[in-house]
Design a protein around this motif. Structure first.
Motif, PDB file in Angstrom:
ATOM      1  N   TYR A   5      70.639 105.908 134.800  1.00  0.00           N
ATOM      2  CA  TYR A   5      70.153 104.921 133.827  1.00  0.00           C
ATOM      3  C   TYR A   5      71.210 103.847 133.595  1.00  0.00           C
ATOM      4  O   TYR A   5      70.916 102.656 133.608  1.00  0.00           O
ATOM      5  CB  TYR A   5      69.781 105.615 132.514  1.00  0.00           C
ATOM      6  CG  TYR A   5      69.545 104.645 131.376  1.00  0.00           C
ATOM      7  CD1 TYR A   5      68.365 103.913 131.299  1.00  0.00           C
ATOM      8  CD2 TYR A   5      70.504 104.443 130.398  1.00  0.00           C
ATOM      9  CE1 TYR A   5      68.141 103.006 130.264  1.00  0.00           C
ATOM     10  CE2 TYR A   5      70.304 103.543 129.361  1.00  0.00           C
ATOM     11  CZ  TYR A   5      69.121 102.825 129.299  1.00  0.00           C
ATOM     12  OH  TYR A   5      68.916 101.941 128.289  1.00  0.00           O
ATOM     13  N   GLN A   8      71.393 101.519 136.426  1.00  0.00           N
ATOM     14  CA  GLN A   8      70.228 100.640 136.470  1.00  0.00           C
ATOM     15  C   GLN A   8      70.347  99.526 135.433  1.00  0.00           C
ATOM     16  O   GLN A   8      69.969  98.384 135.696  1.00  0.00           O
ATOM     17  CB  GLN A   8      68.931 101.425 136.263  1.00  0.00           C
ATOM     18  CG  GLN A   8      67.685 100.632 136.581  1.00  0.00           C
ATOM     19  CD  GLN A   8      67.652 100.192 138.037  1.00  0.00           C
ATOM     20  OE1 GLN A   8      67.765 101.014 138.937  1.00  0.00           O
ATOM     21  NE2 GLN A   8      67.506  98.894 138.261  1.00  0.00           N
ATOM     22  N   ASN A  12      70.206  95.703 136.560  1.00  0.00           N
ATOM     23  CA  ASN A  12      69.216  94.800 135.965  1.00  0.00           C
ATOM     24  C   ASN A  12      69.876  93.569 135.335  1.00  0.00           C
ATOM     25  O   ASN A  12      69.392  92.446 135.489  1.00  0.00           O
ATOM     26  CB  ASN A  12      68.355  95.533 134.945  1.00  0.00           C
ATOM     27  CG  ASN A  12      67.369  96.490 135.594  1.00  0.00           C
ATOM     28  OD1 ASN A  12      67.126  96.446 136.794  1.00  0.00           O
ATOM     29  ND2 ASN A  12      66.796  97.366 134.793  1.00  0.00           N
ATOM     30  N   THR A  87      65.282  98.128 130.444  1.00  0.00           N
ATOM     31  CA  THR A  87      65.537  99.203 131.401  1.00  0.00           C
ATOM     32  C   THR A  87      64.948 100.509 130.871  1.00  0.00           C
ATOM     33  O   THR A  87      64.335 101.272 131.631  1.00  0.00           O
ATOM     34  CB  THR A  87      67.047  99.346 131.670  1.00  0.00           C
ATOM     35  OG1 THR A  87      67.562  98.096 132.129  1.00  0.00           O
ATOM     36  CG2 THR A  87      67.321 100.427 132.711  1.00  0.00           C
ATOM     37  N   MET A  92      62.745  97.395 136.604  1.00  0.00           N
ATOM     38  CA  MET A  92      63.726  97.459 137.687  1.00  0.00           C
ATOM     39  C   MET A  92      64.157  96.031 138.032  1.00  0.00           C
ATOM     40  O   MET A  92      63.674  95.069 137.440  1.00  0.00           O
ATOM     41  CB  MET A  92      63.116  98.164 138.901  1.00  0.00           C
ATOM     42  CG  MET A  92      62.596  99.570 138.583  1.00  0.00           C
ATOM     43  SD  MET A  92      63.869 100.691 137.980  1.00  0.00           S
ATOM     44  CE  MET A  92      64.619 101.171 139.514  1.00  0.00           C
ATOM     45  N   GLU A  93      65.046  95.906 139.033  1.00  0.00           N
ATOM     46  CA  GLU A  93      65.607  94.587 139.351  1.00  0.00           C
ATOM     47  C   GLU A  93      64.532  93.533 139.594  1.00  0.00           C
ATOM     48  O   GLU A  93      64.621  92.426 139.065  1.00  0.00           O
ATOM     49  CB  GLU A  93      66.519  94.642 140.584  1.00  0.00           C
ATOM     50  CG  GLU A  93      67.791  95.427 140.390  1.00  0.00           C
ATOM     51  CD  GLU A  93      67.730  96.789 141.046  1.00  0.00           C
ATOM     52  OE1 GLU A  93      68.706  97.160 141.714  1.00  0.00           O
ATOM     53  OE2 GLU A  93      66.704  97.491 140.895  1.00  0.00           O
TER      54      GLU A  93
END
Length: 164
Positions: A5, A8, A12, A87, A92-93
């Motif tokens: 997490y 991420q 992001n 997030t 996601m990206e």
């Protein structure tokens, strides 16, 4: 799980910073290695006060923030964005590319409002807010963008929130 997490969150934030840079925005630190980015609007001839009001009106959370070189904290040139909340909702990206697009559209709307005012971006904040909240053309644009933001955000669940 927590480490994934946290990674991420940073990925992001980095994607948001990069995509905003691609739109021509200056990221104060040139990018980010953490969960936050600070966008300097000085090269757009705008300030964080006005942009924050528009972003708020279209359901995008941010904070106005001073940037290096600002002469007054009462008229900061920056906007601060963070990636943890989105997030947590599962973005996601590639989803942050959409978020950056909505931020960009909001800042373009901020410029549109300033262009309507005598004095442009130097017009008093009170006049800017009056136009934002009362001008029918501006209200229509805010609604259209706000509806797009809301529809996009609604496709991601809020953890712990049960729809009734």
């Amino acid at each position: 799980m927590r480490l994934l997490y946290q990674k991420q969150v940073i990925l992001n934030a980095q994607r948001l910073a990069k995509t905003l840079q691609d739109f021509g925005y200056e990221i104060v630190t040139g990018g980010t290695d953490i969960h936050l980015i600070l966008v300097n609007l000085r090269n757009k001839n705008l300030d964080g006060n006005r942009a924050e009001k528009v972003l708020e009106a279209v359901h995008i959370a941010c904070n106005k923030n001073t940037c290096p070189g600002d002469k007054s904290a009462l008229r900061p040139s920056g906007l601060r964005f963070g990636s943890p909340a989105l997030t947590t909702r599962g973005l996601m990206e590639e989803d942050f590319d959409v978020v950056a697009e909505y931020i960009h559209e909001s800042i373009q709307l901020t410029q549109f409002i300033c262009d309507k005012l005598e004095g442009g971006s130097k017009a008093p904040l009170k006049e800017f807010k009056n136009c934002l909240y009362n001008d029918p053309e501006v209200q229509q644009r805010v609604k259209i963008l706000g509806d797009k933001v809301y529809a996009f955000a609604s496709s991601f669940p809020i953890p712990g929130h049960v729809e009734t």
